[in-house]
Design a protein around this motif. Structure first.
Motif, PDB file in Angstrom:
ATOM      1  N   HIS A  83      -0.035  13.265  -8.211  1.00 50.79           N
ATOM      2  CA  HIS A  83      -0.637  13.333  -7.561  1.00 50.79           C
ATOM      3  C   HIS A  83      -1.083  14.342  -6.520  1.00 50.79           C
ATOM      4  O   HIS A  83      -0.076  14.776  -5.964  1.00 50.79           O
ATOM      5  CB  HIS A  83      -0.281  11.889  -6.466  1.00 50.79           C
ATOM      6  CG  HIS A  83      -1.577  11.561  -5.588  1.00 50.79           C
ATOM      7  ND1 HIS A  83      -2.434  10.869  -5.421  1.00 50.79           N
ATOM      8  CD2 HIS A  83      -0.690  12.063  -4.356  1.00 50.79           C
ATOM      9  CE1 HIS A  83      -2.888  10.487  -4.114  1.00 50.79           C
ATOM     10  NE2 HIS A  83      -2.068  11.427  -3.777  1.00 50.79           N
ATOM     11  N   HIS A 136      -0.536   6.593   3.320  1.00 46.72           N
ATOM     12  CA  HIS A 136      -1.279   7.696   3.541  1.00 46.72           C
ATOM     13  C   HIS A 136      -0.921   8.446   2.260  1.00 46.72           C
ATOM     14  O   HIS A 136      -0.180   9.590   1.762  1.00 46.72           O
ATOM     15  CB  HIS A 136       0.151   7.782   3.974  1.00 46.72           C
ATOM     16  CG  HIS A 136       0.612   7.469   5.377  1.00 46.72           C
ATOM     17  ND1 HIS A 136       1.478   6.206   5.328  1.00 46.72           N
ATOM     18  CD2 HIS A 136       0.476   7.690   6.811  1.00 46.72           C
ATOM     19  CE1 HIS A 136       1.888   5.654   6.647  1.00 46.72           C
ATOM     20  NE2 HIS A 136       1.819   7.005   7.525  1.00 46.72           N
ATOM     21  N   ARG A 137      -2.343   8.203   1.020  1.00 48.97           N
ATOM     22  CA  ARG A 137      -2.388   8.451   0.159  1.00 48.97           C
ATOM     23  C   ARG A 137      -2.515  10.349   0.508  1.00 48.97           C
ATOM     24  O   ARG A 137      -2.323  10.929  -0.610  1.00 48.97           O
ATOM     25  CB  ARG A 137      -3.250   7.588  -1.009  1.00 48.97           C
ATOM     26  CG  ARG A 137      -3.072   6.708  -0.813  1.00 48.97           C
ATOM     27  CD  ARG A 137      -3.713   5.915  -1.632  1.00 48.97           C
ATOM     28  NE  ARG A 137      -3.832   4.603  -1.763  1.00 48.97           N
ATOM     29  CZ  ARG A 137      -4.648   3.834  -2.269  1.00 48.97           C
ATOM     30  NH1 ARG A 137      -5.866   4.119  -2.235  1.00 48.97           N
ATOM     31  NH2 ARG A 137      -4.384   2.487  -2.883  1.00 48.97           N
ATOM     32  N   ASP A 138      -2.848  10.297   1.270  1.00 45.72           N
ATOM     33  CA  ASP A 138      -3.527  12.222   1.905  1.00 45.72           C
ATOM     34  C   ASP A 138      -2.204  12.982   1.938  1.00 45.72           C
ATOM     35  O   ASP A 138      -2.707  14.185   2.056  1.00 45.72           O
ATOM     36  CB  ASP A 138      -4.474  12.369   2.611  1.00 45.72           C
ATOM     37  CG  ASP A 138      -5.949  11.824   2.290  1.00 45.72           C
ATOM     38  OD1 ASP A 138      -6.196  11.539   0.980  1.00 45.72           O
ATOM     39  OD2 ASP A 138      -7.011  10.775   2.691  1.00 45.72           O
ATOM     40  N   ALA A 185       0.263   1.325  -5.917  1.00 44.25           N
ATOM     41  CA  ALA A 185       0.139   2.558  -4.025  1.00 44.25           C
ATOM     42  C   ALA A 185      -0.610   3.919  -4.062  1.00 44.25           C
ATOM     43  O   ALA A 185      -1.409   3.707  -2.730  1.00 44.25           O
ATOM     44  CB  ALA A 185       1.453   2.466  -3.715  1.00 44.25           C
ATOM     45  N   LEU A 186      -0.594   4.709  -4.118  1.00 45.08           N
ATOM     46  CA  LEU A 186      -1.819   5.817  -4.753  1.00 45.08           C
ATOM     47  C   LEU A 186      -2.778   5.620  -5.175  1.00 45.08           C
ATOM     48  O   LEU A 186      -3.602   7.266  -4.627  1.00 45.08           O
ATOM     49  CB  LEU A 186      -0.714   7.275  -5.547  1.00 45.08           C
ATOM     50  CG  LEU A 186       0.490   7.458  -5.098  1.00 45.08           C
ATOM     51  CD1 LEU A 186       1.148   8.489  -6.606  1.00 45.08           C
ATOM     52  CD2 LEU A 186       0.201   8.601  -3.490  1.00 45.08           C
ATOM     53  N   GLY A 187      -3.660   4.819  -5.648  1.00 42.84           N
ATOM     54  CA  GLY A 187      -4.520   3.856  -6.020  1.00 42.84           C
ATOM     55  C   GLY A 187      -4.855   4.845  -7.775  1.00 42.84           C
ATOM     56  O   GLY A 187      -6.184   5.247  -7.818  1.00 42.84           O
ATOM     57  N   ARG A 188      -3.800   5.039  -8.142  1.00 43.85           N
ATOM     58  CA  ARG A 188      -4.174   5.533  -9.428  1.00 43.85           C
ATOM     59  C   ARG A 188      -4.417   4.697 -10.643  1.00 43.85           C
ATOM     60  O   ARG A 188      -3.989   3.161 -10.381  1.00 43.85           O
ATOM     61  CB  ARG A 188      -3.139   6.571 -10.347  1.00 43.85           C
ATOM     62  CG  ARG A 188      -3.322   7.354  -8.582  1.00 43.85           C
ATOM     63  CD  ARG A 188      -2.021   8.717  -9.465  1.00 43.85           C
ATOM     64  NE  ARG A 188      -2.582   9.373  -9.848  1.00 43.85           N
ATOM     65  CZ  ARG A 188      -3.495  10.414  -9.890  1.00 43.85           C
ATOM     66  NH1 ARG A 188      -3.480  10.517  -8.846  1.00 43.85           N
ATOM     67  NH2 ARG A 188      -4.501  11.479 -10.450  1.00 43.85           N
ATOM     68  N   ASP A 203       2.967  14.921   7.353  1.00 46.96           N
ATOM     69  CA  ASP A 203       1.948  14.236   8.340  1.00 46.96           C
ATOM     70  C   ASP A 203       2.198  14.032   9.169  1.00 46.96           C
ATOM     71  O   ASP A 203       3.142  13.474   9.551  1.00 46.96           O
ATOM     72  CB  ASP A 203       2.369  12.180   7.139  1.00 46.96           C
ATOM     73  CG  ASP A 203       1.172  11.420   8.255  1.00 46.96           C
ATOM     74  OD1 ASP A 203       0.105  11.962   9.185  1.00 46.96           O
ATOM     75  OD2 ASP A 203       1.319  10.562   8.357  1.00 46.96           O
ATOM     76  N   VAL A 232       3.067   5.119   1.383  1.00 43.32           N
ATOM     77  CA  VAL A 232       2.718   6.341   0.552  1.00 43.32           C
ATOM     78  C   VAL A 232       1.247   5.059   0.130  1.00 43.32           C
ATOM     79  O   VAL A 232       0.086   5.800   0.332  1.00 43.32           O
ATOM     80  CB  VAL A 232       3.014   5.717  -0.898  1.00 43.32           C
ATOM     81  CG1 VAL A 232       2.185   6.185  -1.827  1.00 43.32           C
ATOM     82  CG2 VAL A 232       4.378   6.952  -1.230  1.00 43.32           C
ATOM     83  N   SER A 233       0.965   3.450   0.335  1.00 41.05           N
ATOM     84  CA  SER A 233      -0.111   2.899   0.113  1.00 41.05           C
ATOM     85  C   SER A 233      -1.421   3.412   1.674  1.00 41.05           C
ATOM     86  O   SER A 233      -2.045   3.202   1.197  1.00 41.05           O
ATOM     87  CB  SER A 233      -0.403   1.960  -0.144  1.00 41.05           C
ATOM     88  OG  SER A 233       0.335   1.247   0.926  1.00 41.05           O
ATOM     89  N   ALA A 277       5.723  15.209   0.706  1.00 39.50           N
ATOM     90  CA  ALA A 277       4.822  15.222   1.977  1.00 39.50           C
ATOM     91  C   ALA A 277       4.604  15.492   3.544  1.00 39.50           C
ATOM     92  O   ALA A 277       5.346  15.973   3.706  1.00 39.50           O
ATOM     93  CB  ALA A 277       5.607  13.818   1.793  1.00 39.50           C
TER      94      ALA A 277
END
Length: 367
Positions: free
Chosen positions: A63, A45-47, A364-367, A332, A42-43, A330
């Motif tokens: 998210h 591949h956040r998008d 990990a998601l940057g939140r 990708d 996840v860290s 998800a």
């Protein structure tokens, strides 16, 4: 808190993947059967991931929760809800004895052996291909077919149900539970588009037109033994399409958002109407045979996967009356094969149950 062994078994049975042409090249990558492996993925591949999690105790994590991405088999929760409503309304009989050959009129053998596993579970001998029933005249209870849709993700069952009940019934079952405009397509047809590219609609066809094209193709497949035999021969004598083609195809399949998945699972887990109760019993049955975590009365789960896609919806009913739910989608394309063999329960269930792990996921998601 790591997921229980039983939780991992739930996911293993509920996300049967498309058969890959060949294993993805070996390379260092996170172990997506574990919570820690998922955090690492996840860290980076956040998008590529969307989440909607509500622990039922006032804590949420979202998210890209409203971003639609390919759903894979997680959409089958809608077919389950429609089936349950039809049973309660006496429009369908769960004890109906369905001819296995009629079930297999919707079966395209590109399902990671999900149908073969379902036959084995039900004690139905397979033919020499190990893909189809040896005796299509055997009968199976409709309720058991529905169980196979959830336990092994058999993809012929939802089409059988949707064809019997009508697509409107499946869409309506979602709408009444917070999924407003579900893209309910023929799974049979979508697989046929990959197996027999000449049957696929023109590129860039609008979604509604693609859906109608798929329903028409499914009716042909259902009613024309020669077309079903052609697919059978293809599966037995030809390789699967190359992995890049599978990934591109998966990206064009029906989409939905994590928030929509979460809404339906929350409704089925919390509402007391007879249809939701019946659907909940089916969703929770795989976990009911094992030891549930302390303080948990039921775990409902339905996942899905395709090349480059993994999805899941889940619910956790606790003894204190609170209910945690979550949706995960998800996508990708660059991930190729690793998402197919992942275990989404290892990401979703700890995030619903454990505040510390949910905080780590948020980081990990940057939140």
């Amino acid at each position: 808190m790591p997921t229980s062994r039983r939780s991992l078994l739930i996911a293993a049975g509920a996300t049967a993947p498309l058969l890959l042409a060949k294993p993805a090249p070996a390379r260092a990558q996170p172990d997506l059967s574990t919570p820690e492996g998922w955090l690492n993925w996840v860290s980076a591949h956040r998008d590529a991931i969307g989440l909607a999690i509500d622990d039922g105790r006032g804590h949420r994590l979202a998210h890209a929760a409203d971003t639609p991405r390919p759903l894979a088999s997680a959409v089958k929760v809608l077919h389950l809800a429609a089936y349950a409503e039809a049973v309660i309304a006496r429009r369908i009989d769960p004890d109906e004895r369905v001819r296995v050959g009629d079930w297999e009129r919707y079966y395209v053998p590109t399902d990671g052996h999900a149908h073969a596993n379902a036959l084995s579970q039900l004690g139905i001998p397979a033919d020499s291909s190990e893909l189809y029933a040896a005796d299509p005249e055997q009968r199976v209870a409709l309720r058991d077919m529905v169980s196979m849709m959830l336990l092994f993700s058999d993809s012929a069952v939802p089409d059988f149900l949707r064809d019997r009940l009508g697509a409107h019934a499946v869409v309506t079952a979602g709408r009444t539970r917070g999924w407003w405009r579900a893209d309910v397509r023929s799974l049979c047809a979508e697989y046929l588009f990959l197996a027999l590219p000449e049957t696929a609609p023109p590129p860039r066809l609008p979604v509604a037109a693609r859906r109608a094209w798929g329903f028409a193709l499914e009716r042909r497949y259902r009613d024309e033994p020669a077309l079903r035999q052609r697919v059978r021969d293809w599966r037995l004598h030809q390789p699967m399409p190359p992995l890049p083609e599978q990934v591109a195809w998966a990206s064009s399949t029906a989409a939905g958002s994590p928030r929509e998945l979460d809404a339906v699972h929350r409704a089925l887990a919390s509402e007391s109407d007879p249809a939701s109760t019946l659907a909940r019993e089916h969703l929770e049955a795989p976990a009911a045979g094992g030891a549930l975590p302390p303080g948990v009365d039921g775990i409902g789960f339905k996942g899905g996967s395709l090349p480059g896609v993994v999805t899941a919806g889940a619910s956790v009913r606790r003894s204190d009356g609170t209910i945690g739910t979550g949706g995960l989608v998800a996508h990708d394309p660059a991930a190729r094969g690793e998402l197919v063999t992942s275990n989404p329960a290892a990401l979703l269930l700890p995030a619903i149950r454990d505040a510390r792990w949910r905080d780590r996921l948020g980081a990990a998601l940057g939140r």
